[in-house]
Write an enzyme that holds these catalytic residues in place. Structure first.
Site, PDB file in Angstrom:
ATOM      1  N   ASN A  11     -30.591   5.769  19.223  1.00 18.82           N
ATOM      2  CA  ASN A  11     -29.591   4.969  18.399  1.00 18.82           C
ATOM      3  C   ASN A  11     -28.397   5.909  18.026  1.00 18.82           C
ATOM      4  O   ASN A  11     -28.599   6.940  17.621  1.00 18.82           O
ATOM      5  CB  ASN A  11     -30.443   4.950  16.960  1.00 18.82           C
ATOM      6  CG  ASN A  11     -29.776   4.076  15.830  1.00 18.82           C
ATOM      7  OD1 ASN A  11     -30.340   4.330  14.692  1.00 18.82           O
ATOM      8  ND2 ASN A  11     -28.877   3.455  16.179  1.00 18.82           N
ATOM      9  N   ASN A  61     -21.936   0.557   9.885  1.00 12.29           N
ATOM     10  CA  ASN A  61     -22.353  -0.259  11.065  1.00 12.29           C
ATOM     11  C   ASN A  61     -21.383  -0.390  12.103  1.00 12.29           C
ATOM     12  O   ASN A  61     -20.177  -0.355  11.748  1.00 12.29           O
ATOM     13  CB  ASN A  61     -23.012  -1.532  10.737  1.00 12.29           C
ATOM     14  CG  ASN A  61     -24.388  -1.054  10.045  1.00 12.29           C
ATOM     15  OD1 ASN A  61     -25.264  -0.257  10.355  1.00 12.29           O
ATOM     16  ND2 ASN A  61     -24.578  -1.821   9.008  1.00 12.29           N
ATOM     17  N   CYS A  70     -29.503   5.492   6.560  1.00 11.64           N
ATOM     18  CA  CYS A  70     -29.688   5.473   8.109  1.00 11.64           C
ATOM     19  C   CYS A  70     -30.661   6.768   8.539  1.00 11.64           C
ATOM     20  O   CYS A  70     -29.980   7.810   8.617  1.00 11.64           O
ATOM     21  CB  CYS A  70     -28.448   5.556   8.744  1.00 11.64           C
ATOM     22  SG  CYS A  70     -28.495   5.585  10.799  1.00 11.64           S
ATOM     23  N   ASN A  72     -31.935   7.861  11.645  1.00 11.67           N
ATOM     24  CA  ASN A  72     -31.679   8.366  12.660  1.00 11.67           C
ATOM     25  C   ASN A  72     -30.314   9.178  12.314  1.00 11.67           C
ATOM     26  O   ASN A  72     -30.169  10.559  13.123  1.00 11.67           O
ATOM     27  CB  ASN A  72     -31.481   7.557  13.778  1.00 11.67           C
ATOM     28  CG  ASN A  72     -32.679   6.864  14.215  1.00 11.67           C
ATOM     29  OD1 ASN A  72     -33.850   7.387  14.336  1.00 11.67           O
ATOM     30  ND2 ASN A  72     -32.867   5.752  14.622  1.00 11.67           N
ATOM     31  N   ASN A 159     -32.017   0.783   2.152  1.00 11.91           N
ATOM     32  CA  ASN A 159     -31.632  -0.351   3.125  1.00 11.91           C
ATOM     33  C   ASN A 159     -32.722  -1.390   3.354  1.00 11.91           C
ATOM     34  O   ASN A 159     -33.834  -0.908   3.397  1.00 11.91           O
ATOM     35  CB  ASN A 159     -31.050   0.016   4.381  1.00 11.91           C
ATOM     36  CG  ASN A 159     -31.838   0.560   5.232  1.00 11.91           C
ATOM     37  OD1 ASN A 159     -32.741   1.171   4.753  1.00 11.91           O
ATOM     38  ND2 ASN A 159     -31.486   0.684   6.401  1.00 11.91           N
ATOM     39  N   HIS A 161     -35.453  -4.280   4.781  1.00 11.64           N
ATOM     40  CA  HIS A 161     -36.228  -4.409   6.093  1.00 11.64           C
ATOM     41  C   HIS A 161     -36.998  -5.566   5.963  1.00 11.64           C
ATOM     42  O   HIS A 161     -37.709  -5.640   4.770  1.00 11.64           O
ATOM     43  CB  HIS A 161     -36.847  -3.347   6.391  1.00 11.64           C
ATOM     44  CG  HIS A 161     -35.962  -2.081   6.884  1.00 11.64           C
ATOM     45  ND1 HIS A 161     -35.432  -1.666   8.054  1.00 11.64           N
ATOM     46  CD2 HIS A 161     -35.475  -1.372   5.840  1.00 11.64           C
ATOM     47  CE1 HIS A 161     -34.571  -0.745   8.132  1.00 11.64           C
ATOM     48  NE2 HIS A 161     -34.629  -0.455   6.932  1.00 11.64           N
ATOM     49  N   ASN A 192     -32.435  -5.991   8.174  1.00  8.07           N
ATOM     50  CA  ASN A 192     -32.707  -5.261   9.380  1.00  8.07           C
ATOM     51  C   ASN A 192     -34.148  -5.902   9.729  1.00  8.07           C
ATOM     52  O   ASN A 192     -35.055  -6.130   8.795  1.00  8.07           O
ATOM     53  CB  ASN A 192     -33.137  -3.723   9.139  1.00  8.07           C
ATOM     54  CG  ASN A 192     -31.613  -3.358   8.699  1.00  8.07           C
ATOM     55  OD1 ASN A 192     -30.826  -3.020   9.668  1.00  8.07           O
ATOM     56  ND2 ASN A 192     -31.326  -2.613   7.601  1.00  8.07           N
ATOM     57  N   GLU A 210     -30.962  -4.535  14.004  1.00  8.45           N
ATOM     58  CA  GLU A 210     -30.433  -3.850  12.998  1.00  8.45           C
ATOM     59  C   GLU A 210     -29.316  -4.949  12.489  1.00  8.45           C
ATOM     60  O   GLU A 210     -28.511  -5.512  13.048  1.00  8.45           O
ATOM     61  CB  GLU A 210     -29.839  -2.673  13.212  1.00  8.45           C
ATOM     62  CG  GLU A 210     -30.726  -1.646  13.510  1.00  8.45           C
ATOM     63  CD  GLU A 210     -30.334  -0.409  13.254  1.00  8.45           C
ATOM     64  OE1 GLU A 210     -29.206  -0.161  12.618  1.00  8.45           O
ATOM     65  OE2 GLU A 210     -30.751   0.685  14.197  1.00  8.45           O
ATOM     66  N   ARG A 211     -29.309  -5.121  11.053  1.00  6.46           N
ATOM     67  CA  ARG A 211     -28.334  -5.449  10.314  1.00  6.46           C
ATOM     68  C   ARG A 211     -26.827  -4.929  10.588  1.00  6.46           C
ATOM     69  O   ARG A 211     -26.906  -3.807  10.702  1.00  6.46           O
ATOM     70  CB  ARG A 211     -28.752  -5.405   8.964  1.00  6.46           C
ATOM     71  CG  ARG A 211     -27.432  -6.002   7.802  1.00  6.46           C
ATOM     72  CD  ARG A 211     -27.921  -5.562   6.497  1.00  6.46           C
ATOM     73  NE  ARG A 211     -27.841  -4.153   6.016  1.00  6.46           N
ATOM     74  CZ  ARG A 211     -27.855  -3.677   4.749  1.00  6.46           C
ATOM     75  NH1 ARG A 211     -27.819  -4.705   3.816  1.00  6.46           N
ATOM     76  NH2 ARG A 211     -27.803  -2.405   4.685  1.00  6.46           N
ATOM     77  N   CYS A 219     -34.579   2.556  14.993  1.00  2.61           N
ATOM     78  CA  CYS A 219     -34.229   2.673  13.820  1.00  2.61           C
ATOM     79  C   CYS A 219     -35.112   3.634  12.775  1.00  2.61           C
ATOM     80  O   CYS A 219     -36.389   3.220  12.668  1.00  2.61           O
ATOM     81  CB  CYS A 219     -34.301   1.184  13.267  1.00  2.61           C
ATOM     82  SG  CYS A 219     -33.880   0.890  11.553  1.00  2.61           S
ATOM     83  N   GLY A 220     -34.809   4.575  12.230  1.00  6.37           N
ATOM     84  CA  GLY A 220     -35.245   5.355  11.348  1.00  6.37           C
ATOM     85  C   GLY A 220     -35.907   4.755  10.153  1.00  6.37           C
ATOM     86  O   GLY A 220     -37.060   4.834   9.809  1.00  6.37           O
ATOM     87  N   THR A 221     -34.890   4.165   9.271  1.00  4.87           N
ATOM     88  CA  THR A 221     -35.385   3.345   8.425  1.00  4.87           C
ATOM     89  C   THR A 221     -36.244   2.375   8.475  1.00  4.87           C
ATOM     90  O   THR A 221     -37.459   1.984   8.040  1.00  4.87           O
ATOM     91  CB  THR A 221     -34.317   2.877   7.503  1.00  4.87           C
ATOM     92  OG1 THR A 221     -33.540   2.127   8.093  1.00  4.87           O
ATOM     93  CG2 THR A 221     -33.690   4.081   6.756  1.00  4.87           C
ATOM     94  N   GLY A 222     -36.247   1.659   9.768  1.00  2.00           N
ATOM     95  CA  GLY A 222     -37.107   0.513   9.931  1.00  2.00           C
ATOM     96  C   GLY A 222     -38.538   1.050  10.346  1.00  2.00           C
ATOM     97  O   GLY A 222     -39.453   0.503  10.122  1.00  2.00           O
TER      98      GLY A 222
HETATM   99  N1  LIG Z   1     -28.119  -1.218  10.465  1.00  4.44           N
HETATM  100  C1  LIG Z   1     -28.666  -0.434   9.001  1.00  4.44           C
HETATM  101  C2  LIG Z   1     -28.362   0.882   9.195  1.00  4.44           C
HETATM  102  C3  LIG Z   1     -28.453   1.694  10.221  1.00  4.44           C
HETATM  103  C4  LIG Z   1     -30.264   2.075  10.079  1.00  4.44           C
HETATM  104  C5  LIG Z   1     -30.816   2.912  11.196  1.00  4.44           C
HETATM  105  N2  LIG Z   1     -30.087   3.124  12.510  1.00  4.44           N
HETATM  106  C6  LIG Z   1     -31.718   3.871  11.019  1.00  4.44           C
HETATM  107  O1  LIG Z   1     -31.849   4.881  11.718  1.00  4.44           O
HETATM  108  O2  LIG Z   1     -32.156   3.807   9.823  1.00  4.44           O
HETATM  109  C7  LIG Z   1     -28.375  -1.401   7.908  1.00  4.44           C
HETATM  110  O3  LIG Z   1     -27.329  -2.010   8.038  1.00  4.44           O
HETATM  111  O4  LIG Z   1     -29.098  -1.179   6.856  1.00  4.44           O
END
Ligand SMILES: N[C@H](CCC[C@H](N)C(=O)O)C(=O)O
Length: 276
Positions: A11, A61, A70, A72, A159, A161, A192, A210-211, A219-222
């Protein structure tokens, strides 16, 4: 514009250290992230001054929208701060729109190789994720997409999910259903989308749409949202290894402290000068 090209499990981000973001940051993010006419990345990340933490991070983004968090990118920013000795410590605090993230660096030969991030508490209240549902927990809620009935669990890490458990994660799911769910009317700020296959009580496999970006390798938060949803729905323990296309993240939801820890690598690929 001097930049560092970095990634967390594939990512990838253009990382820039500046005193502020430019007026046209939204259009700049689109140009910079373009993989043909720009540098090419999933996002544009700024390291900025902060009066609440060691540094501030803002993440845009590839469609130009700004995200609250985010995972990552936080690891990449922590690595940048450590490797370039912007703070000579393995303990670093980074202010984001989702709160202040405390990280601990693991280094080899004075370079960060892994980062453990306290990603803060999961937000589970339906309206706060946000979704249109005024419920304390949106768990296994049905959603109809392309004639298929799926169940999602809504979790925010700052963010939003939607975590969907499936028997088998497949590319078709992500590419066909991801973009529809991202923009579904259930989600006022879009969302997301994580498709998750449970391997056992300590391991899951996750693909992500990802959104504001599309499918990414990680996706770390994912992964954090996935760990929380899997524990909440009784599918796994509160510590899981999340196997992503780009590699593995370790997620621990400390339910006593109600914080989620994410541990994984961060990589700097090259530095450069952009004329965009
Ligand atoms: N596209 C995500 C932001 C990046 C999150 C993702 N790359 C991560 O590592 O958490 C959003 O709009 O909420």
């Amino acid at each position: 514009m001097k930049f560092s090209k970095m990634h967390g499990l594939g990512n990838d981000f253009v990382v820039v250290k500046e005193s502020s973001v430019p007026e046209d940051v939204f259009t700049l993010a689109i140009k910079v992230c373009d993989r043909n006419f720009g540098i090419g990345a999933d996002g544009l990340v700024y390291i900025l001054p902060s009066n609440k933490a060691d540094f501030m991070m803002r993440i845009f983004n590839s469609d130009g929208t700004e995200a609250e968090q985010c995972g990552n990118a936080v690891r990449c920013v922590a690595k940048y701060i450590y490797d370039y000795k912007l703070k000579e410590s393995t303990d670093i605090s980074i202010e984001t729109k989702a709160g202040i993230q405390h990280v601990v660096i693991t280094a080899e030969d004075n370079k960060a190789v892994a980062v453990r991030v306290n990603m803060g508490p999961p937000i589970l209240n339906g309206l706060q994720v946000p979704t249109v549902f005024d419920e304390t927990l949106v768990k296994e809620k049905e959603i109809e997409v392309n004639g298929q009935i799926l169940a999602f669990t809504a979790v925010s890490m700052g963010n939003p999910h939607a975590v969907i458990f499936v028997d088998k994660v497949e590319d078709a799911l992500v590419k066909e259903l991801g973009p529809i769910i991202e923009k579904h009317s259930y989600f006022p700020k879009k969302i997301n989308v994580e498709f998750v296959e449970v391997i056992n009580s300590k391991e899951v496999k996750m693909y992500v749409w990802e959104r504001g970006v599309g499918e990414t390798l990680a996706c770390g938060t994912g992964a954090c949202a996935t760990g929380v949803a899997a524990a909440l729905t009784g599918r796994t323990d509160s510590q899981v290894t999340v196997h992503l296309k780009g590699g593995d993240l370790i997620i621990e939801w400390d339910q006593d402290k109600d914080v989620v820890f994410m541990t994984g690598p961060a990589t700097e690929v090259f530095t450069g000068t952009s004329f965009l």
